[in-house]
Design a protein around this motif. Sequence first.
Motif, PDB file in Angstrom:
ATOM      1  N   THR A 295      43.993  58.926  28.920  1.00  0.00           N
ATOM      2  CA  THR A 295      44.972  58.865  27.839  1.00  0.00           C
ATOM      3  C   THR A 295      45.682  57.525  27.883  1.00  0.00           C
ATOM      4  O   THR A 295      46.008  57.019  28.965  1.00  0.00           O
ATOM      5  N   GLN A 348      50.212  66.289  29.923  1.00  0.00           N
ATOM      6  CA  GLN A 348      49.770  65.434  31.023  1.00  0.00           C
ATOM      7  C   GLN A 348      50.296  65.886  32.382  1.00  0.00           C
ATOM      8  O   GLN A 348      49.538  65.964  33.358  1.00  0.00           O
ATOM      9  N   THR A 362      44.952  55.534  32.527  1.00  0.00           N
ATOM     10  CA  THR A 362      46.174  55.437  31.735  1.00  0.00           C
ATOM     11  C   THR A 362      46.410  54.007  31.278  1.00  0.00           C
ATOM     12  O   THR A 362      45.701  53.078  31.688  1.00  0.00           O
ATOM     13  N   SER A 368      53.844  57.825  33.033  1.00  0.00           N
ATOM     14  CA  SER A 368      52.530  58.300  33.474  1.00  0.00           C
ATOM     15  C   SER A 368      52.325  58.052  34.965  1.00  0.00           C
ATOM     16  O   SER A 368      51.802  58.905  35.691  1.00  0.00           O
TER      17      SER A 368
END
Length: 534
Positions: A295, A348, A362, A368
């Motif tokens: 992602t 996530q 990522t 993240s």
Amino acid sequence: MKLIFGILILKSILAISYGHKILGLFPTVAKSHHIVGTALMEKLAERGHEITMVSPFKADSKLSTLKNFRDVVIEETYNQSRPMIESIFEMVTTKNIFEIFHGFSDIGIKISNLTMQEPMIQKLLKSNEKFDLIICEMTMNEVLLGFGHRFNAPIIAVSTFGPSLWTTDLVGTPSPLSYVPHPFLKLSDKMNLIERIMNILAATYERIYYDNFYYPRQVNLYNEHFPNPKPSLQSLRENVSLVLVNSHFSLTAPRPLVPNMIEVGGFHLNRTENPIPNNIKTFLDTAKHGAILFTLGSEIKTTELPPEKLSAILNVFRSLKQKVLFKWENWNLPNKPDNVLISNWFPQKEILSHSNLKLLITQGGLLSIMEAINAGVPFIGIPLYGDQYMNMKFAEKSGIGISLSYDMLDEKELRTAVAYILEDQDYEHNIKELKSRYEDQPIKPIDNAIYWIEYVIKHKGAIHMRSAGQHLNYIQYHNIDALGILFGIAFIIFYLIWALIMKCLCSGRSKRQKFQETNQPNHKIKYSKKKKNN
């Protein structure tokens, strides 16, 4: 048992009775920013405070059911700013660092203006409501500081990432350029001479642009949307009570902070996890060789990837025995490998916590990375803009991830990086060790944030915490004026000494010349007489 139950009931009633009215402003049109704001507002509501939250996104069902929580959704801000947000990918992959900085500044001005024009915001400003505290996400939206004056309430700024110019200026936090890298550069805290020069140039450019081109536009918005009489926007900036930054020294390079800039990195991680959707859970449960999550964050759409890069990524996925969850903002993905599951949004944090998740790919955003560290999952970063380069520099230095250049990204590069992470156990070991260091705190980050928020309310703005640096401009803060005078005085003194020496030398030379001129004819006369006598 009944006594204990009664005490608990009384405690909850008292908590609500003595709760304060708090207005939370989180206008950034990015889902990840909303997640951070929601975690903070939810915890405050659970503490019994009466919360009003302004955001482009609707609160989730858990938060919206709380009686002391009011959700103010600014839908037009979201609708009208989405085209700009969706153009970020093109901007960051085709522009240089200066053009990117200008682009983000324009987005900040646009969102600030749209937020202030929202009917719900105008209604709120014209109401007779009272608030004990304003909590404002500070990301290129200084105009919102006007809410502090309008409701005569102290302001706490929140940064969803680490310290930056937008927040360090508010409380006078120093940023020594010798070891604090500019967040937009691919630098770590260990810089050589050339890197320090680059850091100085970037910081200087940002300061000039901020003070002379960006900030005046925020001042214009403030003057337009907040009626007179009012203090200057600069005065409001100098009176921010506290800044909460979503960073921690164990997750990034250590740096100096003033007392009213508090690190609460990862405070959103303590929020109760939602169940993973059944289709995703089944996909993960059946991944006997493990799974990978790809992602690029909430702002970047993978559907905008160039065909050659998308093809390279899919070819790598196709060759893996692991299953892959691929964030794809479309219902169909041509040539989708059989081991790939697509979705326009993945939970996530919850997915990273699944035991079969082995790797995160990522864009290198701080949220993240924090979620990956919290789950003990190593990652590959493809930084595109902002602090992502700096985050991935730290990740490589710490041995918890691999950074890949987007421009150089191809099938070979990605395949090699994936193999390194999956086969080298050091990455997993290092990230679990870093997780252990991060978790070794005397108090949970969310509880730390709540403590200082309530501290500011209790002490009516906590003026005693404010550094004198909050009230100094850039020239005063760095003693540029004083150093200029001292260097000027030193220059004058050295000039006078030099002039005096030169005068003395010239005077001595003149005397010698006169002496020579005076004595030279006598020698000639004596020589002439001597010649005649001969």
